[in-house]
Design a protein around this motif. Structure first.
Motif, PDB file in Angstrom:
ATOM      1  N   MET A 233       0.854  -1.172   0.000  1.00  0.00           N
ATOM      2  CA  MET A 233       0.000   0.000   0.000  1.00  0.00           C
ATOM      3  C   MET A 233       0.901   1.238   0.000  1.00  0.00           C
ATOM      4  O   MET A 233       1.820   1.351   0.782  1.00  0.00           O
ATOM      5  CB  MET A 233      -0.887  -0.012   1.236  1.00  0.00           C
ATOM      6  CG  MET A 233      -1.726   1.224   1.355  1.00  0.00           C
ATOM      7  SD  MET A 233      -2.732   1.275   2.839  1.00  0.00           S
ATOM      8  CE  MET A 233      -3.705  -0.167   2.599  1.00  0.00           C
ATOM      9  N   LEU A 234       0.608   2.158  -0.878  1.00  0.00           N
ATOM     10  CA  LEU A 234       1.393   3.385  -0.977  1.00  0.00           C
ATOM     11  C   LEU A 234       0.802   4.434  -0.045  1.00  0.00           C
ATOM     12  O   LEU A 234      -0.346   4.832  -0.184  1.00  0.00           O
ATOM     13  CB  LEU A 234       1.388   3.888  -2.419  1.00  0.00           C
ATOM     14  CG  LEU A 234       2.229   5.104  -2.719  1.00  0.00           C
ATOM     15  CD1 LEU A 234       3.699   4.807  -2.432  1.00  0.00           C
ATOM     16  CD2 LEU A 234       2.061   5.517  -4.155  1.00  0.00           C
ATOM     17  N   LEU A 235       1.582   4.836   0.936  1.00  0.00           N
ATOM     18  CA  LEU A 235       1.112   5.816   1.912  1.00  0.00           C
ATOM     19  C   LEU A 235       1.423   7.240   1.488  1.00  0.00           C
ATOM     20  O   LEU A 235       0.767   8.173   1.881  1.00  0.00           O
ATOM     21  CB  LEU A 235       1.772   5.569   3.263  1.00  0.00           C
ATOM     22  CG  LEU A 235       1.415   4.276   3.967  1.00  0.00           C
ATOM     23  CD1 LEU A 235       2.240   4.151   5.247  1.00  0.00           C
ATOM     24  CD2 LEU A 235      -0.052   4.221   4.274  1.00  0.00           C
ATOM     25  N   ILE A 236       2.470   7.401   0.712  1.00  0.00           N
ATOM     26  CA  ILE A 236       2.935   8.735   0.330  1.00  0.00           C
ATOM     27  C   ILE A 236       2.638   8.958  -1.144  1.00  0.00           C
ATOM     28  O   ILE A 236       2.959   8.135  -1.976  1.00  0.00           O
ATOM     29  CB  ILE A 236       4.453   8.862   0.559  1.00  0.00           C
ATOM     30  CG1 ILE A 236       4.839   8.412   1.967  1.00  0.00           C
ATOM     31  CG2 ILE A 236       4.934  10.265   0.280  1.00  0.00           C
ATOM     32  CD1 ILE A 236       4.168   9.177   3.064  1.00  0.00           C
TER      33      ILE A 236
ATOM     34  N   ILE B  72       6.945  13.090   7.834  1.00  0.00           N
ATOM     35  CA  ILE B  72       6.747  12.286   9.047  1.00  0.00           C
ATOM     36  C   ILE B  72       5.345  12.491   9.615  1.00  0.00           C
ATOM     37  O   ILE B  72       4.672  11.533   9.996  1.00  0.00           O
ATOM     38  CB  ILE B  72       7.836  12.612  10.095  1.00  0.00           C
ATOM     39  CG1 ILE B  72       9.193  12.125   9.582  1.00  0.00           C
ATOM     40  CG2 ILE B  72       7.505  11.992  11.444  1.00  0.00           C
ATOM     41  CD1 ILE B  72      10.369  12.602  10.398  1.00  0.00           C
ATOM     42  N   ARG B  73       4.872  13.728   9.640  1.00  0.00           N
ATOM     43  CA  ARG B  73       3.538  14.014  10.162  1.00  0.00           C
ATOM     44  C   ARG B  73       2.455  13.345   9.301  1.00  0.00           C
ATOM     45  O   ARG B  73       1.553  12.696   9.825  1.00  0.00           O
ATOM     46  CB  ARG B  73       3.305  15.528  10.208  1.00  0.00           C
ATOM     47  CG  ARG B  73       1.955  15.894  10.804  1.00  0.00           C
ATOM     48  CD  ARG B  73       1.763  17.388  10.898  1.00  0.00           C
ATOM     49  NE  ARG B  73       2.735  17.950  11.836  1.00  0.00           N
ATOM     50  CZ  ARG B  73       3.415  19.066  11.624  1.00  0.00           C
ATOM     51  NH1 ARG B  73       3.236  19.759  10.532  1.00  0.00           N
ATOM     52  NH2 ARG B  73       4.267  19.516  12.529  1.00  0.00           N
ATOM     53  N   ASP B  74       2.560  13.483   7.981  1.00  0.00           N
ATOM     54  CA  ASP B  74       1.566  12.878   7.089  1.00  0.00           C
ATOM     55  C   ASP B  74       1.575  11.359   7.177  1.00  0.00           C
ATOM     56  O   ASP B  74       0.525  10.714   7.198  1.00  0.00           O
ATOM     57  CB  ASP B  74       1.800  13.313   5.643  1.00  0.00           C
ATOM     58  CG  ASP B  74       1.479  14.781   5.401  1.00  0.00           C
ATOM     59  OD1 ASP B  74       0.900  15.419   6.303  1.00  0.00           O
ATOM     60  OD2 ASP B  74       1.824  15.287   4.315  1.00  0.00           O
ATOM     61  N   THR B  75       2.769  10.779   7.238  1.00  0.00           N
ATOM     62  CA  THR B  75       2.879   9.330   7.353  1.00  0.00           C
ATOM     63  C   THR B  75       2.282   8.847   8.661  1.00  0.00           C
ATOM     64  O   THR B  75       1.576   7.839   8.711  1.00  0.00           O
ATOM     65  CB  THR B  75       4.357   8.892   7.258  1.00  0.00           C
ATOM     66  OG1 THR B  75       4.905   9.376   6.039  1.00  0.00           O
ATOM     67  CG2 THR B  75       4.488   7.393   7.286  1.00  0.00           C
TER      68      THR B  75
ATOM     69  N   GLN C  27      -1.993   6.059  11.521  1.00  0.00           N
ATOM     70  CA  GLN C  27      -3.005   6.040  12.589  1.00  0.00           C
ATOM     71  C   GLN C  27      -4.380   5.715  12.035  1.00  0.00           C
ATOM     72  O   GLN C  27      -5.147   4.969  12.641  1.00  0.00           O
ATOM     73  CB  GLN C  27      -3.032   7.381  13.327  1.00  0.00           C
ATOM     74  CG  GLN C  27      -3.922   7.381  14.553  1.00  0.00           C
ATOM     75  CD  GLN C  27      -3.416   6.475  15.644  1.00  0.00           C
ATOM     76  OE1 GLN C  27      -2.264   6.584  16.040  1.00  0.00           O
ATOM     77  NE2 GLN C  27      -4.245   5.573  16.120  1.00  0.00           N
ATOM     78  N   MET C  28      -4.699   6.245  10.856  1.00  0.00           N
ATOM     79  CA  MET C  28      -5.985   5.945  10.226  1.00  0.00           C
ATOM     80  C   MET C  28      -6.095   4.454   9.897  1.00  0.00           C
ATOM     81  O   MET C  28      -7.132   3.833  10.128  1.00  0.00           O
ATOM     82  CB  MET C  28      -6.165   6.786   8.960  1.00  0.00           C
ATOM     83  CG  MET C  28      -6.424   8.246   9.240  1.00  0.00           C
ATOM     84  SD  MET C  28      -6.386   9.317   7.764  1.00  0.00           S
ATOM     85  CE  MET C  28      -7.237   8.385   6.539  1.00  0.00           C
ATOM     86  N   ILE C  29      -5.025   3.872   9.376  1.00  0.00           N
ATOM     87  CA  ILE C  29      -5.024   2.441   9.056  1.00  0.00           C
ATOM     88  C   ILE C  29      -5.161   1.624  10.330  1.00  0.00           C
ATOM     89  O   ILE C  29      -5.945   0.665  10.397  1.00  0.00           O
ATOM     90  CB  ILE C  29      -3.739   2.059   8.290  1.00  0.00           C
ATOM     91  CG1 ILE C  29      -3.765   2.700   6.904  1.00  0.00           C
ATOM     92  CG2 ILE C  29      -3.581   0.544   8.183  1.00  0.00           C
ATOM     93  CD1 ILE C  29      -2.447   2.632   6.166  1.00  0.00           C
TER      94      ILE C  29
ATOM     95  N   GLU D  73      -8.252  -0.997  11.416  1.00  0.00           N
ATOM     96  CA  GLU D  73      -8.024  -2.399  11.747  1.00  0.00           C
ATOM     97  C   GLU D  73      -8.522  -2.724  13.150  1.00  0.00           C
ATOM     98  O   GLU D  73      -9.055  -3.802  13.389  1.00  0.00           O
ATOM     99  CB  GLU D  73      -6.548  -2.746  11.607  1.00  0.00           C
ATOM    100  CG  GLU D  73      -6.103  -2.782  10.158  1.00  0.00           C
ATOM    101  CD  GLU D  73      -4.644  -3.119   9.983  1.00  0.00           C
ATOM    102  OE1 GLU D  73      -3.948  -3.394  10.988  1.00  0.00           O
ATOM    103  OE2 GLU D  73      -4.183  -3.117   8.827  1.00  0.00           O
ATOM    104  N   VAL D  74      -8.369  -1.804  14.082  1.00  0.00           N
ATOM    105  CA  VAL D  74      -8.841  -2.034  15.447  1.00  0.00           C
ATOM    106  C   VAL D  74     -10.358  -2.162  15.471  1.00  0.00           C
ATOM    107  O   VAL D  74     -10.902  -2.978  16.213  1.00  0.00           O
ATOM    108  CB  VAL D  74      -8.356  -0.912  16.392  1.00  0.00           C
ATOM    109  CG1 VAL D  74      -9.071  -0.951  17.729  1.00  0.00           C
ATOM    110  CG2 VAL D  74      -6.859  -1.000  16.588  1.00  0.00           C
ATOM    111  N   LYS D  75     -11.045  -1.398  14.646  1.00  0.00           N
ATOM    112  CA  LYS D  75     -12.502  -1.469  14.600  1.00  0.00           C
ATOM    113  C   LYS D  75     -12.992  -2.839  14.140  1.00  0.00           C
ATOM    114  O   LYS D  75     -14.112  -3.231  14.434  1.00  0.00           O
ATOM    115  CB  LYS D  75     -13.066  -0.388  13.674  1.00  0.00           C
ATOM    116  CG  LYS D  75     -12.992   0.987  14.259  1.00  0.00           C
ATOM    117  CD  LYS D  75     -13.564   2.011  13.302  1.00  0.00           C
ATOM    118  CE  LYS D  75     -13.417   3.413  13.867  1.00  0.00           C
ATOM    119  NZ  LYS D  75     -13.928   4.424  12.943  1.00  0.00           N
ATOM    120  N   GLN D  76     -12.154  -3.582  13.429  1.00  0.00           N
ATOM    121  CA  GLN D  76     -12.550  -4.885  12.923  1.00  0.00           C
ATOM    122  C   GLN D  76     -12.337  -6.010  13.934  1.00  0.00           C
ATOM    123  O   GLN D  76     -12.750  -7.135  13.704  1.00  0.00           O
ATOM    124  CB  GLN D  76     -11.777  -5.206  11.645  1.00  0.00           C
ATOM    125  CG  GLN D  76     -12.111  -4.274  10.511  1.00  0.00           C
ATOM    126  CD  GLN D  76     -11.245  -4.533   9.291  1.00  0.00           C
ATOM    127  OE1 GLN D  76     -10.515  -5.502   9.222  1.00  0.00           O
ATOM    128  NE2 GLN D  76     -11.332  -3.648   8.316  1.00  0.00           N
TER     129      GLN D  76
END
Length: 87
Positions: free
Chosen positions: A1-4, A45-48, A53-55, A59-62
């Motif tokens: 998955m491309l994060l940037i 670094i901030r964007d990554t 955190q969103m990912i 995953e935690v919600k699942q």
């Protein structure tokens, strides 16, 4: 998955910056090693971090909760233990 995406940084530069950050290098050191401005390093670094955190949150919600117990008024959650080895 491309994060940037939409950055003027090569994959190697991104990897170098994030690796240096994970090794607790200072901002000044990371900028010097990568040859990029402090603002670029901080922004990456901030964007990554935000995307990671969103990912993580998704995953935690699942995670399915097996049951909830009460112990001394504190709610405790029992999660299923993953089986890595055959019993």
């Amino acid at each position: 998955m491309l994060l940037i995406y939409n950055r003027h940084l090569s994959s190697d530069e991104v990897q170098t910056i994030l690796q240096s950050h994970s090794e607790s290098s200072s901002l000044r050191d990371i900028s010097r090693i990568s040859g990029r401005a402090d603002g670029t390093v901080v922004s990456l670094i901030r964007d990554t971090s935000q995307k990671s955190q969103m990912i993580h949150n998704a995953e935690v919600k699942q995670v399915k909760i097996k049951n909830i117990i009460q112990d001394n008024g504190i709610g405790m959650i029992l999660l299923p233990i993953p089986q890595f080895f055959d019993s």
